[in-house]
Write a protein that holds these residues in place. Structure first.
Motif, PDB file in Angstrom:
ATOM      1  N   ASP A  87     -19.928  11.743 -34.253  1.00 60.38           N
ATOM      2  CA  ASP A  87     -20.175  10.397 -33.776  1.00 60.38           C
ATOM      3  C   ASP A  87     -20.852  10.428 -32.418  1.00 60.38           C
ATOM      4  OD1 ASP A  87     -18.235   9.874 -31.540  1.00 60.38           O
ATOM      5  OD2 ASP A  87     -16.775  10.344 -33.082  1.00 60.38           O
ATOM      6  N   GLY A  89     -20.124   8.579 -29.642  1.00 63.60           N
ATOM      7  CA  GLY A  89     -19.283   8.477 -28.458  1.00 63.60           C
ATOM      8  C   GLY A  89     -19.821   7.452 -27.476  1.00 63.60           C
ATOM      9  N   GLU A  97     -12.960   5.166 -33.678  1.00 67.14           N
ATOM     10  CA  GLU A  97     -12.019   5.927 -32.878  1.00 67.14           C
ATOM     11  C   GLU A  97     -10.579   5.556 -33.186  1.00 67.14           C
ATOM     12  OE1 GLU A  97     -13.336   5.078 -28.960  1.00 67.14           O
ATOM     13  OE2 GLU A  97     -15.188   6.250 -29.153  1.00 67.14           O
ATOM     14  N   ALA A 101      -8.874   9.990 -34.860  1.00 68.50           N
ATOM     15  CA  ALA A 101      -7.993  10.934 -34.173  1.00 68.50           C
ATOM     16  C   ALA A 101      -6.835  11.370 -35.063  1.00 68.50           C
ATOM     17  CB  ALA A 101      -7.468  10.315 -32.881  1.00 68.50           C
ATOM     18  N   HIS A 107     -13.976  17.060 -35.356  1.00 66.01           N
ATOM     19  CA  HIS A 107     -14.666  15.877 -34.860  1.00 66.01           C
ATOM     20  C   HIS A 107     -15.451  16.258 -33.619  1.00 66.01           C
ATOM     21  CE1 HIS A 107     -14.169  11.994 -32.344  1.00 66.01           C
ATOM     22  NE2 HIS A 107     -15.280  11.899 -33.058  1.00 66.01           N
ATOM     23  N   VAL A 109     -18.344  14.857 -30.683  1.00 60.67           N
ATOM     24  CA  VAL A 109     -19.093  13.776 -30.046  1.00 60.67           C
ATOM     25  C   VAL A 109     -20.450  14.341 -29.630  1.00 60.67           C
ATOM     26  CG1 VAL A 109     -19.181  12.147 -28.134  1.00 60.67           C
ATOM     27  CG2 VAL A 109     -16.995  12.645 -29.249  1.00 60.67           C
TER      28      VAL A 109
END
Length: 304
Positions: A87, A89, A97, A101, A107, A109
């Motif tokens: 992603d 970010g 988000e 998590a 994952h 950023v």
């Protein structure tokens, strides 16, 4: 229903659907790793690095408004079944988000390492401007992060990822050089970029343009009278010849600026989404070149 309860319900439904139907796929016999991105621009960048070794998909569809997107149970299921999630970010995907998590999926950023520009005005003032990919210079940082992420996911093909990344960075640098050279031809009063969303801060920095916008991020959706008045004042004071708006929002507020000033509407710019294959911006490199052409044509009175 509160958002967190909707999310919990979605997660529960996701688990139920996964148990009943398995993982949906356009290529069920494709055993390559699956990398999931949050929007189509990142998908294209990542696919250029991945080449044939990885299947890269986007959570959001072409034309989606990325800031206020609400994930579906199917989105959550796809995320939980992916081998890697990428992603942007910088607060762009707050909707993602909330649950990423809790997923047992690597994952990354991709904007990590970017020299962040803060949003200057309105409710988001001081927060990071998330549109870092609109700079081809920043996009090269994205590529480096993706090369590392894919190499960790699939070490056997790390050399190919590195080679693909090198080739794609060279293309990005060439596009950046084209943009700077083209926009550098504009006279002082035409070096102002007025848009609906403040999505061009990084591009404006790279190319020496002065940026003005109606709202900071698309989550606001509609411009306030104060934002419109402020933009009208800027356009008048700087004799800006043309103003622009992005493809994923209505241009009606900007048309009020056009009606109140001598500026023309310069055209539609692409930021958060690519187009269909037969559209104007089927790839990220096309998006950069399209926007530069539209900006240059609008500010000089030419044709894009």
């Amino acid at each position: 229903m509160p958002k967190f309860l909707r999310l919990a319900a979605a997660l529960a439904l996701s688990a139920l659907l996964a148990g009943c139907a398995g993982t949906p796929s356009s290529a069920p016999d494709d055993d390559r790793p699956v990398v999931l991105t949050t929007f189509t621009v990142l998908q294209d960048i990542a696919q250029n690095v991945a080449g044939e070794h990885v299947r890269v998909e986007s959570i959001t569809k072409i034309g989606a408004e990325i800031h206020g997107y609400e994930p579906t149970p199917g989105d959550i299921r796809r995320a939980s079944d992916a081998d890697l999630i990428l992603d942007n970010g910088l607060g762009l995907e707050a909707w993602f988000e909330r649950f990423v998590a809790d997923l047992d999926v690597p994952h990354v950023v991709v904007s990590d390492g970017v020299d962040v520009i803060p949003i200057a005005e309105d409710a988001y003032a001081g927060l990071a401007n998330p549109h870092a990919w609109m700079s081809p210079v920043n996009a090269q940082i994205y590529v480096d992060n993706i090369v590392r992420a894919l190499s960790a996911l699939d070490p056997e093909n790390a050399s190919d990822f590195a080679a693909n990344g090198d080739a794609y960075r060279a293309e990005l640098q060439a596009v950046n050089d084209e943009l700077v050279a083209e926009l550098d031809t504009l006279p002082a009063n035409e070096r102002a970029l007025v848009t609906c969303e403040g999505a061009f801060s990084y591009l404006a920095r790279d190319t020496g343009l002065t940026e003005q916008y109606l709202w900071g991020v698309n989550a606001e959706q509609q411009a306030t009278p104060q934002q419109i008045a402020r933009t009208i004042e800027f356009v008048d004071e700087n004799q800006v010849p043309a103003v622009f708006c992005e493809s994923t929002v209505s241009d009606k507020p900007m048309q009020q600026v056009v009606q109140a000033t001598d500026a023309a509407f310069g055209g539609v710019l692409y930021v958060d989404s690519l187009s269909e294959e037969d559209g104007p911006v089927p790839t990220y490199l096309d998006l950069l070149r399209h926007d530069a052409a539209v900006i240059l044509a609008g500010l000089t009175g030419g044709e894009g």
